[in-house]
Design a protein around this motif. Sequence first.
Motif, PDB file in Angstrom:
ATOM      1  N   ALA A 125      36.667 -21.778 -22.443  1.00 17.52           N
ATOM      2  CA  ALA A 125      35.637 -21.862 -21.412  1.00 17.52           C
ATOM      3  C   ALA A 125      35.724 -20.706 -20.429  1.00 17.52           C
ATOM      4  N   CYS A 126      36.932 -20.205 -20.175  1.00 18.09           N
ATOM      5  CA  CYS A 126      37.109 -19.120 -19.204  1.00 18.09           C
ATOM      6  C   CYS A 126      37.063 -17.730 -19.831  1.00 18.09           C
ATOM      7  N   SER A 127      36.963 -17.676 -21.160  1.00 17.78           N
ATOM      8  CA  SER A 127      37.012 -16.359 -21.808  1.00 17.78           C
ATOM      9  C   SER A 127      35.807 -15.498 -21.463  1.00 17.78           C
ATOM     10  N   LEU A 128      34.633 -16.125 -21.282  1.00 16.31           N
ATOM     11  CA  LEU A 128      33.436 -15.348 -20.981  1.00 16.31           C
ATOM     12  C   LEU A 128      33.516 -14.743 -19.583  1.00 16.31           C
ATOM     13  N   THR A 197      25.936 -20.058 -22.139  1.00 14.00           N
ATOM     14  CA  THR A 197      26.233 -21.493 -22.058  1.00 14.00           C
ATOM     15  C   THR A 197      27.485 -21.881 -22.841  1.00 14.00           C
ATOM     16  N   TRP A 198      28.135 -20.929 -23.488  1.00 13.52           N
ATOM     17  CA  TRP A 198      29.339 -21.235 -24.249  1.00 13.52           C
ATOM     18  C   TRP A 198      30.412 -21.952 -23.414  1.00 13.52           C
ATOM     19  N   PRO A 199      30.660 -21.524 -22.174  1.00 13.55           N
ATOM     20  CA  PRO A 199      31.696 -22.234 -21.398  1.00 13.55           C
ATOM     21  C   PRO A 199      31.429 -23.730 -21.267  1.00 13.55           C
ATOM     22  N   TYR A 200      30.151 -24.129 -21.168  1.00 15.97           N
ATOM     23  CA  TYR A 200      29.842 -25.554 -21.057  1.00 15.97           C
ATOM     24  C   TYR A 200      30.122 -26.279 -22.376  1.00 15.97           C
ATOM     25  N   LEU A 201      29.779 -25.609 -23.495  1.00 14.23           N
ATOM     26  CA  LEU A 201      30.052 -26.213 -24.798  1.00 14.23           C
ATOM     27  C   LEU A 201      31.550 -26.415 -25.001  1.00 14.23           C
ATOM     28  N   PHE A 202      32.327 -25.424 -24.622  1.00  6.19           N
ATOM     29  CA  PHE A 202      33.774 -25.526 -24.792  1.00  6.19           C
ATOM     30  C   PHE A 202      34.388 -26.493 -23.782  1.00  6.19           C
ATOM     31  N   GLY A 203      33.819 -26.561 -22.589  1.00  9.03           N
ATOM     32  CA  GLY A 203      34.375 -27.436 -21.569  1.00  9.03           C
ATOM     33  C   GLY A 203      34.259 -28.908 -21.904  1.00  9.03           C
ATOM     34  N   VAL A 204      33.267 -29.262 -22.735  1.00  7.80           N
ATOM     35  CA  VAL A 204      33.101 -30.669 -23.128  1.00  7.80           C
ATOM     36  C   VAL A 204      34.324 -31.178 -23.883  1.00  7.80           C
ATOM     37  N   ILE A 205      35.087 -30.289 -24.497  1.00  8.50           N
ATOM     38  CA  ILE A 205      36.270 -30.690 -25.258  1.00  8.50           C
ATOM     39  C   ILE A 205      37.260 -31.449 -24.379  1.00  8.50           C
ATOM     40  N   VAL A 206      37.261 -31.178 -23.093  1.00  5.87           N
ATOM     41  CA  VAL A 206      38.201 -31.835 -22.187  1.00  5.87           C
ATOM     42  C   VAL A 206      37.926 -33.333 -22.085  1.00  5.87           C
ATOM     43  N   VAL A 207      36.655 -33.737 -22.191  1.00  5.30           N
ATOM     44  CA  VAL A 207      36.281 -35.137 -21.939  1.00  5.30           C
ATOM     45  C   VAL A 207      36.954 -36.100 -22.914  1.00  5.30           C
TER      46      VAL A 207
END
Length: 524
Positions: A125-128, A197-207
């Motif tokens: 999520a932070c790579s971008l 929007t990639w960070p949002y897609l990757f951030g969902v993994i945390v849920v």
Amino acid sequence: VARKQNMNSKELGLVSLTDDTSHAGPPGPGRALLECDHLRSGVPGGRRRKGWSSSLLVASLAGAFGSSFLYGYSLSVVNAPAPVSARQGPAEGTATSSSNLSFLSRKHTLLANNGFAISAALLMACSLQAVAFEMLILGCFIMGIDGGIALSVLPMYLSEISPKEIRGSLGQVTAIFICIGVFTGRCWHLLLPQESTWPYLFGVIVVPAVVQLLSLPFLPESPPYLLLEKHNEARAVKAFQTFLGKADVSREVEEVLAESHVQRNICLVSVLKLLRARYVRWQVVTVIVTMACYQLCGLNAIWFYTNSVFGKAGIPPAKIPYVTLSTGGIETLAAVFSGLVIEHLGRRPLLTGDFGLMALFFGTLSIMLTLQDHAPWVPYLSIVGILAIIASFCSGPGKAPLPPHCEYFQQSQQPATFIIAGTVNWLSNFAVGLLFPFIQKSLNTYCFLVFATICITGAIYLYFVLPETKNRTQAEISQAFSKRNKAYPPEEKIDSAVTDDKTNGRPEQVSSSTLDNYVKNRIV
């Protein structure tokens, strides 16, 4: 005793012995059986409730949501950026070595595995924002480790906490959530297709990882693990009662104690020792064949032709991604259907029958793709063929291989079994990705005949070798394999040693099953 005045003297003596802890002796397998047999008297007619308890549902849903759903979601979302998708497979291939966390329990391994998911989500999520593609690659690598551990430990945990009457259906929860995860990832990617929007897609993994972290600690550990590896009978009985939702767990405890009696002189088996053991040779071969066919059956090749077939059918290019989304719905529905019928049909018919159907549909698809330019309606038949192959795979070969690995082998052999299965799985996946472009270039549309041959081979092997595992214990399944192995497992040597002791006049050690027979016959 006062509540049961009509009991005869022998029954009174048994209740007195069971209730009076001062004379029960040290805790052990016999003590657990006595307590469970006392609980049995409270169940009218000895009837046992079958079904899904609330704790079993929570354990299966929380475990699958934080493990298999996460794996399916990462497959569709993490692999979406084409330049880095090729790096995900090798990362997952290395993950199988991490699944041998024998120093942790099943539940705690799943909990610790969430650390990989959360760290991978933060990196990707932070790579971008950091403009560091190395963070994205590292996140893919760590996500592969998470997937390898999850698909090894979760089926083992679910198999050990479920009663054998619904073991097949509960095992399908893992496969169903993989399909739901893939479908969810595709939906999110269509809604948020931009690179920003990639960070949002990757951030969902945390849920899902957080949900599992908050729910699993309140559930018991695997009862067989507590009984066989931790030797804690009291906690094992309570865990059985929690997961099964009933007070009488004597039958389940007896089955686990019988396995404990068999394995009391057996240590944890290594991979090399398992491969050399003659008495499980056909079990190991069956695992290897099943997992190899699971990856080599050609489903990954289907996606190579999906867009072109949809385009030739007249679907606008802008609408093809949405039509492709329907394949995810087919996967999920087929997985749910498999979970509903597996306890009625059995796992063996699903595997053999659906491998045969896949071979038939692959042959039909090869013909349709060859003739698709000869008539305007032929591409629509190709679409039907693609959907039929996906449905056949997801209802049988794609879902049934996961739990049986727990059923073929004893407790001490299961960690090594999952390492073998995972290694074959990811190596086969790597082989498909490496070799399919060359096969497709050489054979064009006839490449599907190669996969049809693999499916037929797998169906024939499983039909003649694989016994049905429905409603059967591990010992019964092992006995079915023993005729083909032509070698006796260690438990028979132990039994012969007991017989020799009796012949030589040495006293026989009282086993848990002997104590249970004493209780049933009211012998004190």
